[in-house]
Design a protein around this motif. Structure first.
Motif, PDB file in Angstrom:
ATOM      1  N   PHE A   1       0.857  -1.183   0.000  1.00 45.66           N
ATOM      2  CA  PHE A   1       0.000   0.000   0.000  1.00 45.66           C
ATOM      3  C   PHE A   1       0.895   1.235   0.000  1.00 45.66           C
ATOM      4  O   PHE A   1       1.756   1.387   0.880  1.00 45.66           O
ATOM      5  CB  PHE A   1      -0.891  -0.007   1.245  1.00 45.66           C
ATOM      6  N   ILE A   2       0.720   2.114  -0.995  1.00 45.74           N
ATOM      7  CA  ILE A   2       1.582   3.281  -1.126  1.00 45.74           C
ATOM      8  C   ILE A   2       1.005   4.497  -0.414  1.00 45.74           C
ATOM      9  O   ILE A   2       1.686   5.170   0.366  1.00 45.74           O
ATOM     10  CB  ILE A   2       1.836   3.589  -2.618  1.00 45.74           C
ATOM     11  N   ARG A   3      -0.273   4.790  -0.655  1.00 44.17           N
ATOM     12  CA  ARG A   3      -0.884   5.964  -0.008  1.00 44.17           C
ATOM     13  C   ARG A   3      -2.400   5.896  -0.145  1.00 44.17           C
ATOM     14  O   ARG A   3      -2.932   5.226  -1.042  1.00 44.17           O
ATOM     15  CB  ARG A   3      -0.386   7.263  -0.640  1.00 44.17           C
ATOM     16  N   PRO A   4      -3.142   6.596   0.724  1.00 41.09           N
ATOM     17  CA  PRO A   4      -4.598   6.672   0.580  1.00 41.09           C
ATOM     18  C   PRO A   4      -4.972   7.542  -0.626  1.00 41.09           C
ATOM     19  O   PRO A   4      -4.195   8.410  -1.052  1.00 41.09           O
ATOM     20  CB  PRO A   4      -5.055   7.340   1.883  1.00 41.09           C
ATOM     21  N   GLU A   5      -6.165   7.342  -1.143  1.00 36.32           N
ATOM     22  CA  GLU A   5      -6.676   8.196  -2.206  1.00 36.32           C
ATOM     23  C   GLU A   5      -7.023   9.570  -1.634  1.00 36.32           C
ATOM     24  O   GLU A   5      -7.504   9.674  -0.499  1.00 36.32           O
ATOM     25  CB  GLU A   5      -7.919   7.573  -2.830  1.00 36.32           C
ATOM     26  N   ARG A   6      -6.766  10.618  -2.413  1.00 33.92           N
ATOM     27  CA  ARG A   6      -7.166  11.957  -1.980  1.00 33.92           C
ATOM     28  C   ARG A   6      -7.452  12.825  -3.209  1.00 33.92           C
ATOM     29  O   ARG A   6      -7.058  12.497  -4.331  1.00 33.92           O
ATOM     30  CB  ARG A   6      -6.081  12.610  -1.123  1.00 33.92           C
ATOM     31  N   LYS A   7      -8.126  13.929  -2.966  1.00 33.66           N
ATOM     32  CA  LYS A   7      -8.460  14.865  -4.030  1.00 33.66           C
ATOM     33  C   LYS A   7      -7.335  15.877  -4.185  1.00 33.66           C
ATOM     34  O   LYS A   7      -6.846  16.433  -3.198  1.00 33.66           O
ATOM     35  CB  LYS A   7      -9.771  15.588  -3.713  1.00 33.66           C
ATOM     36  N   PHE A   8      -6.927  16.120  -5.440  1.00 25.35           N
ATOM     37  CA  PHE A   8      -5.849  17.064  -5.715  1.00 25.35           C
ATOM     38  C   PHE A   8      -6.423  18.391  -6.211  1.00 25.35           C
ATOM     39  O   PHE A   8      -7.494  18.431  -6.828  1.00 25.35           O
ATOM     40  CB  PHE A   8      -4.882  16.479  -6.743  1.00 25.35           C
ATOM     41  N   ALA A   9      -5.683  19.453  -5.953  1.00 22.54           N
ATOM     42  CA  ALA A   9      -6.142  20.794  -6.316  1.00 22.54           C
ATOM     43  C   ALA A   9      -6.123  21.010  -7.822  1.00 22.54           C
ATOM     44  O   ALA A   9      -6.857  21.852  -8.336  1.00 22.54           O
ATOM     45  CB  ALA A   9      -5.283  21.851  -5.625  1.00 22.54           C
ATOM     46  N   SER A  10      -5.280  20.267  -8.533  1.00 16.99           N
ATOM     47  CA  SER A  10      -5.181  20.433  -9.989  1.00 16.99           C
ATOM     48  C   SER A  10      -4.723  19.136 -10.621  1.00 16.99           C
ATOM     49  O   SER A  10      -4.171  18.252  -9.948  1.00 16.99           O
ATOM     50  CB  SER A  10      -4.182  21.542 -10.333  1.00 16.99           C
TER      51      SER A  10
END
Length: 316
Positions: free
Chosen positions: A283-292
């Motif tokens: 597991f590398i990282r959780p999903e998240r929303k990016f600004a761009s």
């Protein structure tokens, strides 16, 4: 491996079984984790010592699904995946018993008399927490008593790792927490999903990271949303890659269900319509929303580099 579907009761008129002496391991075996493998291993050993078949009896749908426990509509190893793993473990025959409302009413005594005795089982092997019959009333001790010397019963003790009892529930908990390394350790292999590559929105290719969009073939347990280092299998070949399990929050609002999008390293073939399997390695990282979109692309590059570093030491 021969797989046979069974309905209760077993009679000469309703099942064309090739009846033969056999060692039978019974259980749901969702996940076929290390604890389950101990039961199966003992069945294989016992069968080899007697020069007879090692068989498995399992149930479909999952009993807890029929009982209305919604989380069991998604499984660690849906039926086809489970059958493949059982074959790899050296099982000769698998009996898939239809777990329906009628079967739920069967008493422990009826299960023994109308299922096990007609199958000519020589030995039945179960886990310590095995239950059977209406409302799970039957225990391993009850099975020993009901056998009445007609077949042997062996009860396998719980399997522990790092001081904890290995269970399907624990594997699920680790998957939901993104602890794929811990889940894999309990399974004794990487957690894997299978499906068909389908047409996606094409966005990955436009940002320089083409992806294989996977439509799951069965109802697998969905791991924590996020990015994983993966091993990608198609047409008998294997590749390293990175996969996002998620709802694409940078582009979409309130997607109904997660998507599985795999970027395969050093791979450019068109595989639409092909069946593939994906092993989740880390597991590398959780999903998240990016600004761009630009910020997302930068993060994808970092994710790919991380996956390559982690995978190269495992898969040369």
């Amino acid at each position: 491996m021969l797989s046979t579907e069974l309905n209760y009761p077993i009679t000469k008129s309703n099942h064309a079984l090739a009846i033969k002496p056999q060692v039978l391991a019974i259980g749901e075996f969702d996940g076929v984790h290390l604890g389950h493998q101990e039961v199966i291993k003992r069945a294989r050993e016992r069968a080899d010592s007697l020069h007879i078949s090692a068989s498995i009896m399992t149930f479909h749908p999952h009993p807890r699904e029929v009982l209305g426990q919604c989380k069991y509509t998604n499984l660690l190893t849906p039926v086809n995946t489970k059958l493949q793993i059982l074959e790899q473990l050296g099982v000769d025959d698998t009996y898939l018993v239809s777990f329906n409302p009628e079967f739920m009413k069967v008493t422990p005594e009826q299960f023994v008399e109308n299922m096990l005795i007609p199958m000519q089982v020589e030995t039945v092997i179960v886990g310590f927490d095995f239950t059977f019959g209406h409302r799970g009333a039957g225990t391993p001790d009850d099975l020993c008593e009901l056998a009445q010397g007609r077949f042997a019963v062996e009860i396998i003790r719980p399997f522990h790792q790092n001081g904890y009892k290995v269970s399907s529930t624990m594997v699920r908990q680790h998957l939901h927490a993104g602890e794929i390394d811990k889940a894999n350790a309990l399974l004794g292999r990487p957690y894997s999903i299978t499906g068909t590559v389908v047409t996606g929105d094409g966005r990955g290719r436009t940002i320089g990271f083409p992806t294989a969009n996977i439509d799951l073939s069965e109802a697998f347990v969905t791991p924590a949303l996020g990015v994983y280092a993966i091993r990608f299998h198609v047409d008998g070949r294997s590749y390293n890659g990175v996969m996002n399990v998620g709802k694409k929050p940078t582009f979409v609002e309130d997607l109904d269900k997660p998507t599985f999008e795999a970027h395969v390293f050093d791979f450019s073939e068109s595989i639409y319509g092909r069946e593939v399997s994906v092993d989740l390695i880390s597991f590398i990282r959780p999903e998240r929303k990016f600004a761009s979109v630009g910020e997302l692309i930068e993060q994808i590059h970092r994710d790919a580099d991380t996956a390559k570093q982690q995978l190269v030491s495992i898969f040369q």
